[in-house]
Design an enzyme around this catalytic site. Structure first.
Site, mmCIF file in Angstrom:
data_model
loop_
_atom_site.group_PDB
_atom_site.id
_atom_site.type_symbol
_atom_site.label_atom_id
_atom_site.label_comp_id
_atom_site.label_asym_id
_atom_site.label_seq_id
_atom_site.Cartn_x
_atom_site.Cartn_y
_atom_site.Cartn_z
ATOM 1 N N ASP A 184 -1.425 -1.075 5.932
ATOM 2 C CA ASP A 184 -1.685 -0.637 7.308
ATOM 3 C C ASP A 184 -3.151 -0.369 7.584
ATOM 4 O OD1 ASP A 184 -1.496 2.920 7.491
ATOM 5 O OD2 ASP A 184 -1.803 1.710 5.706
ATOM 6 N N ASP A 186 0.861 -1.178 0.000
ATOM 7 C CA ASP A 186 0.000 0.000 0.000
ATOM 8 C C ASP A 186 0.906 1.238 0.000
ATOM 9 O OD1 ASP A 186 -2.307 1.602 0.358
ATOM 10 O OD2 ASP A 186 -1.913 1.688 2.500
ATOM 11 N N ASP A 241 -4.897 6.275 -4.407
ATOM 12 C CA ASP A 241 -4.587 7.661 -4.770
ATOM 13 C C ASP A 241 -4.594 7.863 -6.277
ATOM 14 O OD1 ASP A 241 -4.470 8.770 -2.341
ATOM 15 O OD2 ASP A 241 -2.318 9.087 -2.272
ATOM 16 N N PHE A 255 -18.358 9.724 3.873
ATOM 17 C CA PHE A 255 -17.363 9.303 2.878
ATOM 18 C C PHE A 255 -17.390 7.786 2.733
ATOM 19 C CE2 PHE A 255 -13.187 7.651 1.805
ATOM 20 C CZ PHE A 255 -12.828 8.413 0.712
ATOM 21 N N ARG A 296 -5.768 4.252 -8.083
ATOM 22 C CA ARG A 296 -7.234 4.263 -8.090
ATOM 23 C C ARG A 296 -7.799 2.861 -7.874
ATOM 24 N NH1 ARG A 296 -8.239 9.375 -6.972
ATOM 25 N NH2 ARG A 296 -8.100 10.847 -8.690
ATOM 26 N N ARG A 347 -1.272 15.124 -1.600
ATOM 27 C CA ARG A 347 -2.632 14.573 -1.628
ATOM 28 C C ARG A 347 -3.603 15.737 -1.838
ATOM 29 N NH1 ARG A 347 -3.270 9.633 1.098
ATOM 30 N NH2 ARG A 347 -5.213 10.275 2.094
ATOM 31 N N THR A 394 -2.556 1.379 -4.692
ATOM 32 C CA THR A 394 -3.056 2.510 -3.902
ATOM 33 C C THR A 394 -4.366 3.030 -4.479
ATOM 34 O OG1 THR A 394 -2.531 4.726 -3.116
ATOM 35 C CG2 THR A 394 -1.645 4.117 -5.251
ATOM 36 N N THR A 402 -0.275 4.901 1.206
ATOM 37 C CA THR A 402 -0.544 5.794 2.340
ATOM 38 C C THR A 402 -0.433 5.036 3.659
ATOM 39 O OG1 THR A 402 -2.054 7.016 0.921
ATOM 40 C CG2 THR A 402 -2.201 7.429 3.289
#
Length: 1172
Positions: free
Chosen positions: A826, A414, A690, A554, A799, A608, A688, A416
């Site tokens: 994590d 991962d 992101d 969210f 994504r 970010r 990820t 983040t």
């Protein structure tokens, strides 16, 4: 009879309103609903007893035995033991029964002790006191007596005894704060809400007057999902129905914080609580070594059956001659002679199976289990893997996969919180193209000296000023941050400024805290949420109040959150923040291009980014939104789907305000760790959620991509311009053109000359690649994609949804090479890939402990992965591979002389060894040295393993347990067995009768006999296999010396006692005086030494020649290490030696600075020195 209630019930079941079979009805306080409301159907629910133990006092023995005999080796030895009991076999049943009993007993004691500890833990939980409301009074009970429907009172800092629905709170707004650290490790305070119509019930008497029922789903293991509704009966005829969701559900194990007390009703108890449902064991993972062991076991079983068949056939060939039928001392009875020949042959076959069954090493399994269990402590004891900040070291959740750490080929990580710190620093915000940069806002704390604000670009005009303030208000309102105004948060002093207690922001998301603190620095301060009103302080120090009407939470699919608020002037606003890909498509106006350019610029810098948008709602539109949300929330079936549809229709037609940029710093030594993994031959993939640009910048910073890496893109943007089929084939041609002539070399990672490729793929394109094709032509996308990935040194998947991460891991696992995979993360979104990979590693991060709880191993930081794989993994694999090969080798040495002996005893199934030797060979005489070797061996210094990651390649792809090496060990065992047997046989070649009628050998003057011959062979055997292990040992400590020489001494002492005393419990004592008489002969001593040397010589010669002529990288390092040590001992005073690269610290438990010596290394060095 009340027909209205019955009609109501029938309509619910038959009209298709909901699937009521999957729901339960809970009567609060066990009170029946008012007459005529609905039928009262009491249901039976389990009590609140938690059971994590496997056994009870009554079922321990049968259940444990059943589980143990499901193992092939144990079941096989049980069958052999039963055969020995049923038919007349050459060896005593004790020879099979005692080792089996030892293995079963040791395992049962270990499992029984572990279960006893679980029983103790269960009892301590089940007997905890809880406070229940009965008849308007508080009654104290044991936790296990709690029932569904009981109303419970919980005070601050108490733990919830079961899953509860919050009815009321001591706080005026009906909220309470909870920490779920014991569930997912998140220490942040989460807000939960009481039902709007019950929050006024604040005393025991008021709560006791409540008439209500709860309809909810049956227990589900998902901690974050709950669907239900509460029907509250007031004076009116129809009940008031209110939706219940995860925001109303308090989970067992969570703790009440910053709230004086609450009243809640139990809905799931005991083993039906969400926490208990998550106890379910994960799928069993098996290591490559275990698979090799099972394959070898089948081979040896085939060898055993072949031996028994050969001996059975040869026995009847031998007996075909009437003169060679049964000898006088082994004649069959008349009954036996009259049996059918097939029955006799089958009985003889079973007898030979029993005689040779010791070739299957039953004790190997218990030794392997002990080695894994004890060896796992070296990880938890490792000081270098202890994190001072967290105050924790590495954890081992399963010890079954220790050796798999030395076989990893693919690492999926991962980003983040794993590669980065998840420690957010607010960098800037952009409003309509104007960039604002506050000074030194770091992780929610204002750094000293930050007194002013920088504004880049030009100041906004009058209209821009309004937009700017609306942007700041949006960020002050669109979040789930809580405000703590006391001086301490969970006992930690925070937020103290100039001696005064100030507000501290608490949230489950570090991003939100950084953003709210950033707004505070820019002049807009979020103050509190009170009575459903959010208060903020603007630049003019005026307090603005907004009524919080709805929160659209969210989720990882929408990738955005929204709030609906009502201003003091009566205007309705919907504020939304989320990922650019989730917001830009829903924007209809605003300075999109300027903001998009800034977002892309920040993403390239590795920041970010979040976009912020809003829209005004008219009262009519707000009413429509309320109707959509309430109908979706009240649904018991498919609530998630209906809410998603409602959110999708509500979150549209936005006006873009701007964007924010937050930095997530790279973890300490993350780049060094990734570089080491690359050098070790592992391929590293980053998975990820992101955006591509942010993730790519992190990949460059962490050295996953280098500046000379050619980036290949397989993204939605490219597939929109070009057909997916064409893009895949273009990429395939690109990588294969470069790799075509040197595929083998490049794939093994041994060449650095070839072009370095890196692949970037996004979630949408991955879905298209993995989607089963309807046309026959497109069915091989998956194979083309895998071929491209194999030829790339690194892959970035951005994504990604959590499920897609697991799909990627599964795809690589199932590829034709079947590589060993490792996943590390994590957060809760990483759990699926951690469970899917061969080895799952969780990081004890800020996103909670779900990853650490579901993983096989947990480490504090990503940098600790380097030592875990390159040192611990390397050692574990070396040790267990030697253990497995050695066990099979020593059992071949043990049983092959028995096979040869049958050719000299007329295939009469006469055992060569005494019963005591047969029984204790694997249990006592040869077990401890190999167990200690498998725990202590370090063939190379751990500092060298860390400095030179390429040594990891020497053990890759299960290289030490391949078939050629297995066959070599087997043939070595056969050779040694032949030397033992025929060496001893030729010593007994010439025999003469003495004056008293005894048969003596003329060579050695020993009494000639079966047991003397067998004892001589057995003595050579024990010394040879033990010294073979001593020759293989590189890492000598006093424990090695004690165990190796102590085992040989124990054998001699045992043999002297066993044959030197007349034991009263033995019916016959065939070994009496045999061992002492054998040792009284000088030539026998010489013979033992000679045979041991001859047995060990070929292996030593082979190793010396291979080291001298074709050394591996590992052997070169060992030789240079030995030369270095010898130079030190010859020329250097140890007191003057200093090792600058080593830190002074307390001694490593695993590395007590012993002498590292190996005779093969020394011989190879001498050969190289003297070679011209």
């Amino acid at each position: 009879m009340d027909f209205s209630a019955l009609r109501n019930l029938i309509s619910r079941y038959c009209a298709g309103e909901e699937n009521w079979v999957d729901s339960r009805t809970v009567y609060i306080g066990h009170k029946e609903p008012p007459p005529g409301a609905e039928a009262y159907i009491p249901q039976r629910f389990p009590d609140n007893r938690i059971v994590s133990s496997k056994y009870t006092f009554w079922n321990f023995v049968p259940k444990n035995l059943f589980e143990q005999f499901r193992r092939i080796a144990n079941f096989y030895f049980l069958i052999i033991f039963l055969v020995q009991l049923i038919i007349d076999t050459p060896t005593s049943p004790i020879t099979s029964g005692l080792p089996l009993f030892f293995v079963i007993t040791v395992t049962a004691i270990k499992q029984g002790y572990e279960d006893w500890l679980r029983h103790k833990a269960d009892n301590s939980i089940n007997q905890c006191p809880v406070h229940i409301i009965q008849h308007g009074k508080v009654v104290r009970k044991q936790s296990r007596k709690l029932r569904v429907g009981d109303v419970v009172r919980v005070k601050e800092d108490e733990t919830f005894p079961c899953d509860l629905i919050l009815l009321s709170s001591s706080r005026d707004d009906g909220t309470c704060f909870v920490t779920t650290a014991s569930l997912d490790g998140e220490s942040s305070h989460k807000t939960y809400y009481a039902v709007q119509d019950t929050k006024a019930f604040n005393t025991e008497e008021e709560v006791d007057t409540l008439h209500a029922t709860i309809e909810c789903e049956q227990p589900q293991p998902d901690l974050y999902k709950f669907v239900g509704r509460i029907n509250i009966y007031l004076d009116r005829d129809e009940p008031i129905a209110r939706p219940l969701g995860s925001e109303n559900l308090l989970l067992r194990g969570a703790t009440l914080k910053n709230t004086e007390c609450i009243y809640a009703v139990a809905i799931y108890t005991g083993m039906e609580t969400k926490m208990a449902l998550n106890y379910q064991s994960k799928s069993q993972k098996r290591s490559a070594v275990e698979k090799s062991m099972n394959a070898y076991l089948i081979v040896y079983l085939c060898i055993l059956i072949s031996k028994a068949l050969i001996n059975t056939v040869l026995k009847y060939v031998w007996q075909a001659d009437p003169n060679r039928d049964e000898p006088w001392y082994n004649e069959k009875t008349e009954t036996e002679r009259q049996r059918h020949i097939l029955i006799r042959a089958f009985t003889d076959f079973l007898a030979f199976m029993v005689l040779f069954n010791y070739i299957i090493p039953v004790s190997m399994y218990v030794t392997v289990e002990m080695q894994k269990f004890l060896g796992s402590y070296f990880i938890t004891w490792d000081d270098e893997m202890f994190d001072e900040e967290l105050g924790e070291g590495a954890l081992v959740n399963t010890s079954d996969l220790n050796e798999e750490l030395g076989q990893v080929e693919y690492v999926f990580t991962d980003k983040t919180g794993t590669l980065t710190e998840n420690n957010m620093e607010f960098i800037e915000c952009c409003v309509d193209g104007h960039v604002y940069v506050p000074h030194a806002i770091c992780n929610g704390q204002i750094m000293p000296g930050a007194a002013s604000m920088d504004m880049i670009d030009s100041s906004p005009g009058p209209g821009g000023r309004e937009h700017e303030e609306l942007f700041f208000r949006a960020l002050c309102l669109c979040h789930t941050v809580q405000v703590k105004e006391e001086e301490t948060v969970d006992g930690i002093k925070r937020g103290i400024h100039q001696g005064k207690a100030t507000s501290v922001y608490i949230s489950s998301s570090p991003d939100e805290v950084a953003l709210v603190e950033g707004m505070k620095r820019l002049g807009f301060t979020y103050l509190r949420l009170k009575d459903s009103h959010m208060e903020i302080q603007n630049r003019d120090d005026e307090i603005e109040r907004f009524e919080l009407l709805e929160v659209l939470n969210f989720d990882s699919v929408r990738r955005r959150m929204s709030v609906i608020v009502k201003s003091s002037t009566g205007e309705y606003y919907l504020f939304c923040k989320g990922a650019d890909s989730a917001v830009f498509p829903r924007v209809i106006s605003g300075k999109v291009e300027q903001v998009r350019a800034r977002v892309e610029h920040n993403a390239v810098e590795g920041l970010r980014t979040l976009c912020v948008a809003y829209k005004k709602l008219s009262p009519a539109e707000y009413e429509e939104v309320c109707h959509q949300l309430s109908s979706a929330k009240l649904a018991l079936q498919d609530r998630e789907k209906k809410l998603a549809e409602a959110y999708d229709s509500i979150e549209r037609d936005f006006i873009l305000l701007g964007a924010t940029a937050v930095e997530d710093r790279l973890q300490d030594k993350a780049a060094d760790t990734i570089e080491s993994l690359h050098k070790a031959g592992m391929k590293v993939w980053v998975l990820t959620g992101d955006k591509m640009e942010t993730a790519a910048a992190t990949c460059y910073a962490s050295k996953l991509f280098r500046r000379n890496t050619q980036i290949l893109e397989l993204t939605t943007k490219r597939t929109e311009e070009q057909n997916l089929h064409d893009v895949l084939f273009d990429l395939s041609r690109t990588v294969l053109r470069q790799h075509g002539s040197m595929t083998r070399e490049t794939l093994s990672g041994l060449s650095n000359e070839y072009h370095d490729y890196g692949l970037i793929i996004d979630g949408a394109t991955l879905s298209a690649v993995l989607k089963p094709s309807q046309e026959g032509s497109g069915g091989n996308y998956k194979e083309i994609f895998l071929e491209i990935c194999r030829n790339c040194s690194a892959v970035l998947c951005c994504r990604m949804a959590p499920l897609q991460k697991a799909q990627i891991v599964k795809l690589i696992k199932a590829s034709k090479e079947h590589p060993i995979t490792l996943a590390i993360g994590d957060g809760a979104n990483d759990v699926s890939m951690i469970l899917e990979a061969h080895v799952g590693i969780g990081i004890m991060g800020k996103e909670g402990r779900q990853a650490a709880r579901n993983s096989d191993y947990a480490i504090p930081k990503f940098k600790h992965l380097k030592k875990m794989l390159l040192v611990h993994g390397h050692y574990y694999y070396i040790r267990i591979s030697e253990l497995v090969q050695y066990f099979f080798y020593k059992n071949v040495c043990f049983i092959f002389p028995q096979f040869l002996y049958q050719f000299f005893c007329g295939f009469s199934q006469q055992p060569l060894y005494d019963t005591a030797y047969l029984t204790l060979y694997n249990i006592s005489f040869t077990s401890l040295p190999i167990l200690l070797y498998s725990l202590m061996e370090q063939h190379i210094n751990m500092d060298i393993l860390k400095r030179d990651p390429s040594l990891y390649r020497d053990i890759a792809k299960n290289s030490l347990l391949r078939w050629p090496i297995f066959i070599y060990w087997t043939f070595l065992g056969v050779f040694d067995a032949v030397v033992f047997f025929f060496g001893a046989f030729f010593l007994f070649d010439n025999t003469t009768f003495t004056s008293n009628g005894q048969l003596m050998t003329t060579n050695t003057q020993m009494m000639f006999g079966n047991w003397t011959f067998g004892t001589l062979v057995f003595t050579v055997l024990v010394f040879t296999v033990t010294l073979k292990l001593a020759l293989d040992t590189h890492y000598w400590t006093w424990i090695n010396h004690f165990v190796i020489w102590g085992s040989l001494l124990f054998y001699i002492i045992f043999s002297l006692l066993w044959g030197g005393i007349i034991w009263p419990f033995l019916n016959y004592q065939r070994m009496y005086y045999v061992f002492m008489q054998m040792l009284s002969s000088g030539p026998a001593w010489l013979s033992i030494i000679l045979l041991v040397v001859v047995s060990l010589l070929p292996d030593v010669v082979k190793k010396v020649l291979c080291r001298a002529l074709w050394p591996t990288t590992t052997e070169r390092i060992q030789d240079s290490d030995n030369l270095y040590q010898s130079h030190l001992s010859e020329f250097t005073s140890l007191s003057t030696l200093h090792a600058p690269h080593r830190q002074q610290k307390r001694p490593d438990r695993q590395n007590p600075a012993p002498r590292r010596t190996n005779w093969c290394c020394i011989c190879a060095n001498l050969l190289l020195r003297n070679t011209p």
